[in-house]
Design an enzyme around this catalytic site. Structure first.
Site, PDB file in Angstrom:
ATOM      1  N   LYS A 285      -4.471 -44.956  30.718  1.00 51.66           N
ATOM      2  CA  LYS A 285      -5.093 -45.003  29.582  1.00 51.66           C
ATOM      3  C   LYS A 285      -6.410 -44.024  29.290  1.00 51.66           C
ATOM      4  O   LYS A 285      -7.440 -45.062  29.283  1.00 51.66           O
ATOM      5  CB  LYS A 285      -4.247 -44.915  27.681  1.00 51.66           C
ATOM      6  CG  LYS A 285      -4.497 -43.867  26.956  1.00 51.66           C
ATOM      7  CD  LYS A 285      -3.338 -43.959  25.370  1.00 51.66           C
ATOM      8  CE  LYS A 285      -3.777 -42.622  24.442  1.00 51.66           C
ATOM      9  NZ  LYS A 285      -2.845 -43.178  22.843  1.00 51.66           N
ATOM     10  N   GLU A 372      10.279 -42.610  12.850  1.00 50.09           N
ATOM     11  CA  GLU A 372       9.824 -42.121  11.469  1.00 50.09           C
ATOM     12  C   GLU A 372      11.552 -42.384  10.676  1.00 50.09           C
ATOM     13  O   GLU A 372      10.883 -43.449   9.050  1.00 50.09           O
ATOM     14  CB  GLU A 372       9.522 -40.498  11.170  1.00 50.09           C
ATOM     15  CG  GLU A 372       7.787 -40.913  11.733  1.00 50.09           C
ATOM     16  CD  GLU A 372       7.862 -40.299  13.066  1.00 50.09           C
ATOM     17  OE1 GLU A 372       8.735 -40.262  13.674  1.00 50.09           O
ATOM     18  OE2 GLU A 372       6.711 -40.533  13.179  1.00 50.09           O
ATOM     19  N   ARG A 400      10.372 -35.896   9.667  1.00 45.74           N
ATOM     20  CA  ARG A 400      11.655 -36.350  10.586  1.00 45.74           C
ATOM     21  C   ARG A 400      12.357 -37.184   9.955  1.00 45.74           C
ATOM     22  O   ARG A 400      13.571 -37.770  10.402  1.00 45.74           O
ATOM     23  CB  ARG A 400      10.876 -36.895  11.712  1.00 45.74           C
ATOM     24  CG  ARG A 400      10.281 -36.489  12.896  1.00 45.74           C
ATOM     25  CD  ARG A 400      11.461 -36.237  13.663  1.00 45.74           C
ATOM     26  NE  ARG A 400      10.846 -35.226  15.073  1.00 45.74           N
ATOM     27  CZ  ARG A 400      10.350 -35.449  16.085  1.00 45.74           C
ATOM     28  NH1 ARG A 400       9.965 -36.965  16.267  1.00 45.74           N
ATOM     29  NH2 ARG A 400       9.506 -34.189  16.472  1.00 45.74           N
TER      30      ARG A 400
END
Ligand SMILES: Cc1ncc(C[n+]2csc(CCOP(=O)(O)OP(=O)(O)O)c2C)c(N)n1
Length: 631
Positions: A285, A372, A400
């Site tokens: 990343k 979630e 969600r």
């Protein structure tokens, strides 16, 4: 910024003409463009730097006018936009009317779905593959989902993997493993992926692998040969991914995701394998920009650069304190006060400014990963056991977990507190992230108390109130600077609003942070001789019907103001109460988010467009003075 190759690319087919060194040069140019963008404004950054080579290799290896490609979540879509004809508009990224920071089918045929929420790529890709097999049999389209290791543990991904075997012959899931979600990834899957990285194919224990490969005859079809090699490697215990293999996937990798040549070779190989394939690609990343490599958390979506020179970079600091700051400070205070209080986040520790809490209370801080639904059910379990969990979550992501909010929390009447950040317009993130539907989906649940602080001072008082309740509470606040309104503050009491001023001509009832705009609007109206009251609603549920009905009776008109969808929102609750009381609902007008998806742009720009700025509120009131509000 020097870009020689990139401006010549009008579509991915142009990539075919380039040699490997030219593609590598192009990767460098794309990184330059990404750095230039982030110097101008805040945007997703480190994830985009990490997928440049993967993006080029994919577009060189497939024809996505025909084949299907979905980037999970979509925050790493920038390199894809650069090579799919959107370089000339790239400078407009995340500005109103400009390119969206997520995939957008209105921008390009290469973006199949508008997304921004993590985890659905494998399911939608499976559906596409299945639909293609019905409608376009024999066309041999490939379906490719690229999903990060942060999004990968989402429950829905496993639902899709579990379902993949029977769906299509040409499925490719690319697991982009950079060991990061926004924060370092968490959980058992993270450990499993770490173990897979120990695979000699990746770590370079080449001797072992070479020995095996040596034994395999070089005759025959290259794909067959490759598979035989892999099988041999597996036999020698050198290969991982058996969990995926057992689920019906051919697991291949891990491989270096920054080596375009190698990626192309593998993509070619896997495109010839029948049945679902999981290709494990390892990337870094922030790759190619040292500050982002060193601090991928900060550079996930950093603020704009203030300065970039030989000494390094400085990021622009905001001078105002946002609701998020006040929320995390209030949570920390409550955790200091009461050892029963825990905080749960679904991978948004950084966004919710919980790093200090993670450090101070490591045993009462829970990062579940991007899960979630699990987070909410988990919180319910903690509450049942006697703890006081706070779920700190973005409004849009709580969607969600609606069913768990219903069944595990509201139906059991358990004391779970929801701190709902980014409730309202999420600004440049746009329609995938605007948290404007929560009042609609929260209001319908019995037992749930729903609050919206009018200013920064309301927020800690509401949290303290919520933690004293025996049932669930939700507190919603926007991604915005939080002002402190100078007043003799009334204590937070169940179902009680706060009357800040009263006026005979009309009454503004503000639900949440637009309160300060309502006060300014009332001030302007007073200068015009129009006396308008202002009420800080505080509670959406239970509603302060006493004050609202009084306003309808005593004031010329009532205007409700909310940064939420009008359908099912606060104003709707007011209308219901007024109608139920047999009063004239025609005296009420509602300002809020209309029944359409709102594009991206700065929050203030969007509020102005929707008539939710001071001028808009003044306009609405002026139009009602003296006129019959019914007409
Ligand atoms: C359902 C949902 N929850 C949370 C987020 C916020 N979010 C955006 S990107 C991200 C991290 C994704 O990590 P990964 O998939 O590994 O991609 P990377 O950024 O590492 O490339 C998170 C948590 C989201 N977009 N969707």
């Amino acid at each position: 910024m020097t870009t020689q190759i990139l401006p010549s690319i009008t579509g991915p087919e142009d990539l075919q003409q380039f040699s490997l060194p030219q593609l590598e040069q192009l990767a460098g140019e794309m990184r330059e463009v990404l750095c230039h963008l982030i110097a101008c404004r805040s945007a997703h950054f480190a994830s985009n730097l990490g997928v440049v080579e993967l993006c080029l290799a994919l577009h060189c290896s497939f024809d996505f006018r025909h084949d299907r490609l979905i980037w999970d979540t979509g925050h790493q879509i920038y390199p894809h936009k650069l090579v799919t004809g959107r370089f000339p508009l790239f400078h407009t990224m995340r500005t109103k009317g400009g390119l969206m920071g997520y995939p957008n089918p209105d921008e390009s045929e290469f973006d199949l779905f508008m997304t921004g929420h993590a985890g659905a790529s494998v399911s939608t890709m499976l559906g596409l593959a299945s639909g293609d097999e019905f409608l376009r049999p024999g066309e041999g389209r490939h379906a490719v989902a690229v999903i990060g290791d942060g999004a990968f543990p989402s429950g829905v991904v496993f639902e899709a993997l579990n379902n993949a075997r029977r769906q299509s012959d040409r499925l490719l899931v690319i697991l982009n493993d950079n060991q990061m979600s926004i924060c370092p990834r968490v959980g058992g899957m993270a450990d499993y992926l770490d173990r897979l990285r120990l695979n000699p194919m990746y770590t370079g224990l080449k001797d072992e692998v070479a020995k095996i490969l040596h034994k395999v005859p070089l005759l025959g079809d290259p794909t067959e040969r490759f598979l035989v090699q892999l099988k041999e490697a597996a036999k020698a215990g050198l290969r991982g991914g058996m969990m995926f293999e057992d689920m019906g996937f051919r697991y291949i990798g891990p491989i270096d995701g920054h080596n375009i040549g190698l990626l192309r070779k593998y993509l070619k190989m896997v495109s010839r394998i029948k049945g679902p394939v999981l290709l494990h690609v390892v990337t870094e990343k922030g790759h190619g920009f040292q500050p982002a490599e060193e601090d991928p958390v900060l550079f996930h979506a950093p603020p704009q650069f203030e300065r970039r020179d030989a000494a390094g970079i400085t990021l622009k600091k905001s001078s105002t304190r946002a609701f998020t700051h006040f929320a995390s400070a209030a949570i920390a205070d409550e955790m200091r006060r009461d050892p029963h209080v825990t905080v749960l986040t679904a991978a948004m520790c950084q966004g919710n400014k919980l790093e200090g809490i993670r450090h101070e209370f490591p045993d009462r801080f829970f990062d579940t990963g991007i899960c979630e639904a699990h987070t909410v059910a988990f919180a319910a379990g903690q509450a049942k056991a006697g703890m006081k969990p706070i779920v700190d979550i973005y409004s849009t992501f709580l969607q969600r977990a609606f069913d768990h909010l219903f069944q595990e929390v509201a139906l059991q009447n358990l004391p779970v507190t929801f701190m709902m950040d980014r409730s309202g317009l999420a600004g440049p993130d746009g329609p995938t992230h605007h948290g404007v539907f929560d009042l609609g989906y929260l209001r319908v649940l019995p037992n749930l108390v729903v609050m919206a602080p009018g200013d920064a001072r309301d927020l800690p008082a509401m949290l303290a109130f919520a933690l004293r309740q025996e049932g669930p509470c939700a507190i919603r606040y926007p991604k915005a600077a939080a002002v402190e309104i100078d007043r003799e503050i009334a204590p937070v009491e169940l179902g009680c609003s706060e009357i800040l001023q009263w006026g005979a001509d009309g009454c503004l009832v503000a639900c949440g942070a637009l309160l300060s705009r309502c006060l300014k609007a009332a001030e302007q109206l007073r200068e015009e001789g129009i006396e308008v009251g202002v009420v800080n609603a505080r509670f959406v549920k239970p509603l302060d019907t006493g004050t609202i009905l009084r306003a309808v009776r005593e004031c010329g008109f009532v205007v409700t103001v909310e940064e939420a969808s009008l359908a099912g929102g606060f104003g709707s609750a007011v209308l219901e109460a007024v109608a139920d009381a047999g009063l004239d609902a025609g005296r009420v007008r509602r300002l809020g988010i209309p029944d359409r998806f709102i594009e991206h742009g700065e929050r203030d720009e969007l509020l102005a467009e929707l008539g939710l700025d001071v001028a808009g509120i003044v306009r609405a009131c002026r139009g009602l003075v003296g006129a019959s509000v019914k007409s």
